[in-house]
Scaffold this active site. Structure first.
Site, short mmCIF file in Angstrom:
data_model
loop_
_atom_site.label_atom_id
_atom_site.label_comp_id
_atom_site.label_asym_id
_atom_site.label_seq_id
_atom_site.Cartn_x
_atom_site.Cartn_y
_atom_site.Cartn_z
CB THR A 123 -1.23 -7.19 -1.85
OG1 THR A 123 -0.47 -6.05 -2.11
CG2 THR A 123 -1.19 -7.00 -0.29
CG ASP A 124 2.59 -6.18 -5.13
OD1 ASP A 124 1.82 -5.65 -4.29
OD2 ASP A 124 3.37 -5.85 -6.33
CD GLU A 125 0.82 -2.30 -1.20
OE1 GLU A 125 0.81 -1.87 -0.12
OE2 GLU A 125 0.36 -1.63 -2.02
CE1 TYR A 150 -4.65 -3.77 1.79
CE2 TYR A 150 -2.38 -3.15 0.66
CZ TYR A 150 -3.80 -4.12 0.62
OH TYR A 150 -4.07 -4.92 -0.28
CE LYS A 154 -4.86 -8.49 1.59
NZ LYS A 154 -6.07 -8.84 1.27
#
Ligand code: NAD
Ligand code: DAU
Length: 336
Positions: A123-125, A150, A154
Site C-alpha cells: 500500500t501507499d500508506e 495497519y 504493512k
C-alpha cells in the site's frame, strides 16, 4: 502456470481471481484464505466450479498448512491481510500477526517450494502522509513513514519481502498502490460504505473536516497492473500503482456519490476524526507506465459511476454482508 493467491476471498483478491481466470484461462489458481469477516466466497461463485480453480481454507500463519498447500506452485500473489485502518486502531494485534508473521511464514514456504515469483501486494500508506495543497507525490523512492498500526504492519511486511530477496535470493516483486474501489468491496471502506448507506437512505459519515485526500485506483486497473508486473516486472523491484484523480477530497467524493444516486447533500454527517488520520496521498506511477506500459483505463468519475451501478444491482450481496458482525462493528465505530 499455477498461482497461489492468498486472501483470494477478499475484495481485491477475488477481483484478481475473476480477472485472471478470464484473461489466462489455461492457468490454475489455488485460493488460500482464512475467511475472516472480510472473506466472502460468494464473490467467486462465477469460478467455483472451474476445474482450474480450488479453494483451501487456511491461515497464512500456519507453517505446515502453508508449506503443503504451496507444493507445485509457480507464483505466489499475496493479498491476505488485515486491511482496515480503523480496525487496526481498535485492535492492532491481529494486524501484526497476519500482516507481519503471516508474510514471513509465506516467504519461508516460498523458499522451501522454490517458487519462481513471490508478488507482494502493498500500500501507499507505508509512506505516511503528504501535505495538502502541495504537488508532492509518493513514488518508488519515497521513504517509509507509516503512522497507523495497519500501515506499520504493512511496512514491516515490505521490509521482510525485500530482506528475503537480498538475503536468500527469493525472486520477489512488490506493488504499492493507492485506495482501491469497485465491486465486492467490504462496506467498511469509505466508497462502498457511502454508496450502500445512501441506497439505504442513511448518511455518509465523514471524519473530521472531510478535507482528507486519497488517490483512487479502480480495482480492475490494479489487477491488470499486477498482471503486468508478473509478466514484465524486474525481480527485486517495486512498482507504484495509482489512479487518475487530481487531489479530490473525501467530501467531494461523497458529493459525487450523492449526485449519482440523486440524493441531497444533507446525507453527509460529520463525525469524530480518525486518530493519526493521514492528510493526503498521491501516487506518481511514471515508472509503471514507462517500464510496464501500465496506466488506468478510465477516469475516476467513469469508474465511480460504474461502481455505483454495481452496488445498485447487487443489493443482495451487500445486504448480507451488512448484517451480523458488521452491525456490531458499525455501532462500535460510529455509535448509534
Ligand atoms: P480485504 O480485507 O477485503 O480482504 C483480505 C482477505 O484476506 C480476506 O479474504 C481475509 O479472509 C483474508 N485473510 C485475512 N487474514 C488472513 C490470514 N491470517 N490467513 C489467510 N487469509 C487471511 O482486503 P483488500 O482490501 O482486498 O486488500 C488486499 C490486499 O491489498 C491487502 O494486503 C491490503 O493491504 C492491500 N491493499 C489494499 C488497498 C485497498 O484500498 N483495499 C489498497 C492498497 C493495498
Ligand atoms: O491507501 C491505500 C489504503 O486505502 C489501503 O492500504 C487500505 O487497506 C485501505 O483500507 C485504504 O485505507 P484508508 O484508510 O485510506 O481507506 P478508508 O476507506 O478507510 O478511508 C478513506 C478516507 O475516508 C480516509 O481519509 C478516511 C475517510 N473516512 C473513512 C471512513 C471509513 C471517512 O471520512 N469516514 C469513514 O466512515
Amino acid at each position: 502456470m499455477k498461482l497461489f493467491v492468498t486472501g483470494g476471498a477478499g475484495f481485491i483478491g477475488s477481483n484478481f481471481i475473476l480477472y485472471w481466470m478470464k484473461t489466462h484461462p489455461e492457468d490454475q489458481i489455488v485460493n488460500f484464505d482464512k475467511l475472516t469477516y472480510a472473506g466472502n466466497l460468494e464473490n467467486l461463485k462465477e469460478v467455483e466450479k472451474n476445474p482450474n480453480y480450488s479453494f483451501i481454507r487456511g491461515d497464512i500463519c500456519d507453517v505446515l498448512r502453508v508449506e503443503s498447500a504451496m507444493q507445485g506452485v509457480d507464483v505466489v500473489v499475496h493479498f491476505a491481510a488485515e486491511s482496515h485502518v480503523d480496525r487496526s486502531i481498535m485492535e492492532p494485534s491481529s494486524f501484526v500477526m497476519t500482516n507481519v508473521v503471516g508474510t514471513q511464514v509465506l516467504l519461508d514456504g516460498a523458499l522451501k517450494n522454490n517458487i519462481k515469483r513471490f508478488h507482494h501486494v502493498s500500500t501507499d500508506e507505508v509512506f505516511g502522509q503528504l501535505p495538502l495543497d502541495s504537488n508532492e507525490k509518493f513514488d518508488e523512492s519515497s521513504l517509509y513513514d507509516p503512522r497507523s498500526p495497519y500501515s506499520a504492519s504493512k511496512a514491516a511486511s515490505d521490509h521482510l519481502v525485500r530482506a528475503y530477496y537480498h538475503t536468500f535470493g527469493l525472486p520477489i516483486t512488490i506493488t504499492n498502490c493507492s485506495n482501491n474501489f469497485g465491486p465486492y468491496q467490504f462496506p467498511e471502506k469509505i466508497i462502498a460504505l457511502a454508496i450502500t448507506n445512501v441506497i439505504e437512505d442513511k448518511k455518509i459519515p465523514i471524519y473530521g473536516d472531510g478535507l482528507y485526500v486519497r488517490d483512487w485506483l479502480y480495482v480492475e486497473d490494479h489487477c491488470r497492473g499486477i498482471d503486468m508486473v508478473l509478466g514484465k516486472g524486474k525481480v527485486g523491484e517495486t512498482y507504484c500503482l495509482g489512479g487518475l484523480t487530481e487531489d479530490i477530497n473525501n467530501l467531494e467524493v461523497a458529493k459525487k456519490i450523492l449526485r449519482l444516486l440523486g440524493k441531497s447533500e444533507d446525507h453527509v454527517s460529520f463525525v469524530k476524526d480518525r486518530p493519526g488520520h493521514d492528510r493526503r496521498y498521491a501516487i506518481d506511477w511514471t515508472k509503471s507506465k514507462k517500464e510496464l506500459g501500465w496506466e488506468p483505463l478510465h477516469s475516476f468519475d467513469e469508474w465511480l459511476a460504474l461502481t455505483v451501478k454495481w452496488y445498485q444491482k447487487n443489493k443482495d450481496w451487500w445486504r448480507k454482508v451488512k448484517s451480523g458482525e458488521y452491525k456490531n462493528y458499525y455501532k462500535k465505530q460510529y455509535g448509534d
